[in-house]
Design an enzyme around this catalytic site. Structure first.
Site, PDB file in Angstrom:
ATOM      1  N   SER A 180       0.799  -1.223   0.000  1.00 55.08           N
ATOM      2  CA  SER A 180       0.000   0.000   0.000  1.00 55.08           C
ATOM      3  C   SER A 180       0.834   1.275   0.000  1.00 55.08           C
ATOM      4  O   SER A 180       0.351   2.310  -0.427  1.00 55.08           O
ATOM      5  CB  SER A 180      -0.950  -0.005   1.183  1.00 55.08           C
ATOM      6  OG  SER A 180      -0.245  -0.232   2.387  1.00 55.08           O
ATOM      7  N   HIS A 208      -5.391  -3.565  -2.341  1.00 55.70           N
ATOM      8  CA  HIS A 208      -5.112  -2.582  -3.398  1.00 55.70           C
ATOM      9  C   HIS A 208      -5.080  -3.207  -4.795  1.00 55.70           C
ATOM     10  O   HIS A 208      -4.777  -2.528  -5.769  1.00 55.70           O
ATOM     11  CB  HIS A 208      -3.783  -1.871  -3.133  1.00 55.70           C
ATOM     12  CG  HIS A 208      -3.849  -0.986  -1.943  1.00 55.70           C
ATOM     13  ND1 HIS A 208      -4.332   0.301  -1.993  1.00 55.70           N
ATOM     14  CD2 HIS A 208      -3.537  -1.220  -0.641  1.00 55.70           C
ATOM     15  CE1 HIS A 208      -4.292   0.835  -0.779  1.00 55.70           C
ATOM     16  NE2 HIS A 208      -3.823  -0.078   0.054  1.00 55.70           N
ATOM     17  N   LYS A 239     -11.761   0.163  -1.260  1.00 57.39           N
ATOM     18  CA  LYS A 239     -10.823   0.876  -2.120  1.00 57.39           C
ATOM     19  C   LYS A 239     -11.393   1.000  -3.537  1.00 57.39           C
ATOM     20  O   LYS A 239     -12.295   1.796  -3.759  1.00 57.39           O
ATOM     21  CB  LYS A 239      -9.457   0.234  -2.002  1.00 57.39           C
ATOM     22  CG  LYS A 239      -8.890   0.614  -0.632  1.00 57.39           C
ATOM     23  CD  LYS A 239      -7.767  -0.163  -0.095  1.00 57.39           C
ATOM     24  CE  LYS A 239      -7.450   0.395   1.292  1.00 57.39           C
ATOM     25  NZ  LYS A 239      -6.693  -0.506   2.123  1.00 57.39           N
TER      26      LYS A 239
HETATM   27  C1  LIG Z   1      -6.707  -0.684   3.547  1.00 54.89           C
HETATM   28  C2  LIG Z   1      -6.094  -2.004   3.826  1.00 54.89           C
HETATM   29  C3  LIG Z   1      -6.664  -2.897   4.732  1.00 54.89           C
HETATM   30  C4  LIG Z   1      -7.835  -2.498   5.596  1.00 54.89           C
HETATM   31  O1  LIG Z   1      -9.005  -2.401   4.880  1.00 54.89           O
HETATM   32  P1  LIG Z   1     -10.220  -1.518   5.438  1.00 54.89           P
HETATM   33  O2  LIG Z   1     -11.390  -1.999   4.689  1.00 54.89           O
HETATM   34  O3  LIG Z   1      -9.861  -0.103   5.160  1.00 54.89           O
HETATM   35  O4  LIG Z   1     -10.323  -1.795   6.908  1.00 54.89           O
HETATM   36  C5  LIG Z   1      -6.115  -4.145   4.855  1.00 54.89           C
HETATM   37  N1  LIG Z   1      -5.019  -4.499   4.140  1.00 54.89           N
HETATM   38  C6  LIG Z   1      -4.412  -3.657   3.290  1.00 54.89           C
HETATM   39  C7  LIG Z   1      -3.219  -4.109   2.520  1.00 54.89           C
HETATM   40  C8  LIG Z   1      -4.925  -2.376   3.106  1.00 54.89           C
HETATM   41  O5  LIG Z   1      -4.321  -1.541   2.278  1.00 54.89           O
END
Ligand SMILES: *Cc1c(COP(=O)(O)O)cnc(C)c1O
Length: 391
Positions: A180, A208, A239
């Site tokens: 990320s 992602h 996302k």
């Molecule tokens: C954003 C993210 C999460 C968490 O997801 P949410 O739905 O925002 O709680 C978990 N793992 C990775 C790699 C992320 O980038």
């Protein structure tokens, strides 16, 4: 020391190290531009990759669902909160991913914590990439399994650890598929081969990658052609899907195991059904509008190329996440502040979110950014980057 003094001293220390964080207020919806502290700025820090967060079809799906199912789900899904929209979303995501079964969690954080802590226990070992997301690390800590962190994407180091004699009952390799903060892609093909050779389970976090990577946007597992070889695929609707919540998918028995053991699934209220309905609408859009993904990639390649030409250190990105590594936290904050003055929002990312001395601006590209937006960003990055002696 009174508690107020304790809190105050901590904040003062963060401030002094340029590590104090503050929230900024956004009015109106998420889009390529947002209204921040009362002023419209171009948005280059959202994970809303496909621009679906304010899509009228998601809004309509949620509104129609609320008319039928109301707002709250009233209880845990294991009590009386298992609503029609939850079930439909699980069928949809399993079919889209080509997995036998899926389970929806209220967020990605909760999915990782619940899946990992229920699968692994104190007699087990988890091999985890050093740059994995915090929610993976928290899941491992909660599981009480032995944690072995391998250097980022270093397959020789991972294999070295897998070879060490171990009394662990069960072994798991877990990795983000797209990292990320760096935008690089884990070598899932090599990890799958190691998992098979050394008898480990394999789990990937597609947060992602879902909606972004792979011919059909299914994620990095599709990108590498590893369907059927990854035990647990986890991903989020928060996302690229522009919604909220997360999924875990795998075999029917795995999913049934999670329903019975994942505490972040069992001991929490089911997500509002309208949120699930919006996520389902997002998957349908992903299926029917591949051009969104293509535009996203065109934008990412264009911007990445321009930034490289200008001489910025953009690390090893291969995705729409483009870091501009400046190292010093104070410098990153100043860079971000000057861009914001010029009407462009790119957040500074500092330790502990990234390793010490690797502070950066994290630029994320969206399908809905225009060429003009990207050129405006490039021009400002050039001017500010030169003023700060970064290029
Ligand atoms: C954003 C993210 C999460 C968490 O997801 P949410 O739905 O925002 O709680 C978990 N793992 C990775 C790699 C992320 O980038």
């Amino acid at each position: 020391m009174s508690k107020e003094v304790f809190f105050g001293n901590d904040i003062a220390a963060l401030e002094q190290q340029q590590l104090r964080r503050r929230m900024r207020d956004v009015e109106g919806p998420q889009g390529r531009a947002i209204v921040l502290n009362g002023r419209e700025v171009l948005n280059f820090c959202s994970n809303n990759y496909l621009g679906l967060a304010d899509d009228p079809r998601l809004i309509r799906a949620a509104a129609e669902c609320m008319e039928k199912e109301g707002f709250g789900s009233g209880a845990s899904r294991l009590v009386c909160g298992n609503m029609a929209s939850h079930r439909r979303l699980e069928e949809k995501i399993a079919a889209f991913k080509g997995a036998p079964a899926a389970l929806v969690f209220s967020s990605g954080y909760m999915a990782n914590v619940g899946i990992i802590s229920s699968l692994m226990g104190r007699d087990d070992v988890v091999f985890s990439d050093r740059l994995n997301h915090a929610s993976i690390i928290d899941g491992i800590l909660l599981s009480q399994a032995k944690l072995k962190r391998y250097p980022h994407s270093d397959m020789d180091a991972l294999e070295g650890m897998l070879r060490e004699p171990s009394s662990a009952k069960r072994k798991l390799i877990v990795t983000d598929s797209v990292f990320s903060m760096d935008g690089d892609i884990a070598p899932l093909d090599r990890i799958a081969a190691l998992a098979e050779r050394y008898g480990c389970m394999m789990m990937v976090d597609e947060a992602h990658a879902f909606g972004v990577l792979g011919k059909n946007g299914k994620g990095a597992v599709e990108h590498f052609g590893l369907e059927g070889r990854v035990d647990i695929q986890m991903g989020t609707f928060s996302k690229a899907a522009g919604s909220f919540g997360a999924y875990g998918c795998g075999s029917e028995t795995l999913i049934e195991y999670l329903v019975n053991h994942a505490r972040s699934f069992i001991y929490t209220t089911g997500m509002p059904p309208a949120v699930a309905a919006a996520s389902q609408a997002a998957i349908e859009i992903m299926e029917h509008e591949p051009d969104r993904r293509e535009t996203l990639w065109d934008n990412a390649r264009y911007l990445g190329g321009r930034l490289k030409e200008l001489g910025f250190d953009i690390g090893r990105t291969r995705t729409p996440i483009i870091p501009i590594i400046v190292r010093d936290s104070g410098l990153a904050v100043e860079f971000s502040r000057r861009l914001l003055e010029a009407g462009i929002f790119v957040s500074a990312i500092r330790p502990p979110t990234v390793p010490a001395n690797t502070a950066r601006l994290r630029v994320t590209v969206m399908a809905t950014h225009t060429r003009e937006d990207l050129d405006r960003l490039t021009e400002q990055l050039k001017n500010t980057g030169r003023a700060l002696c970064l290029i």
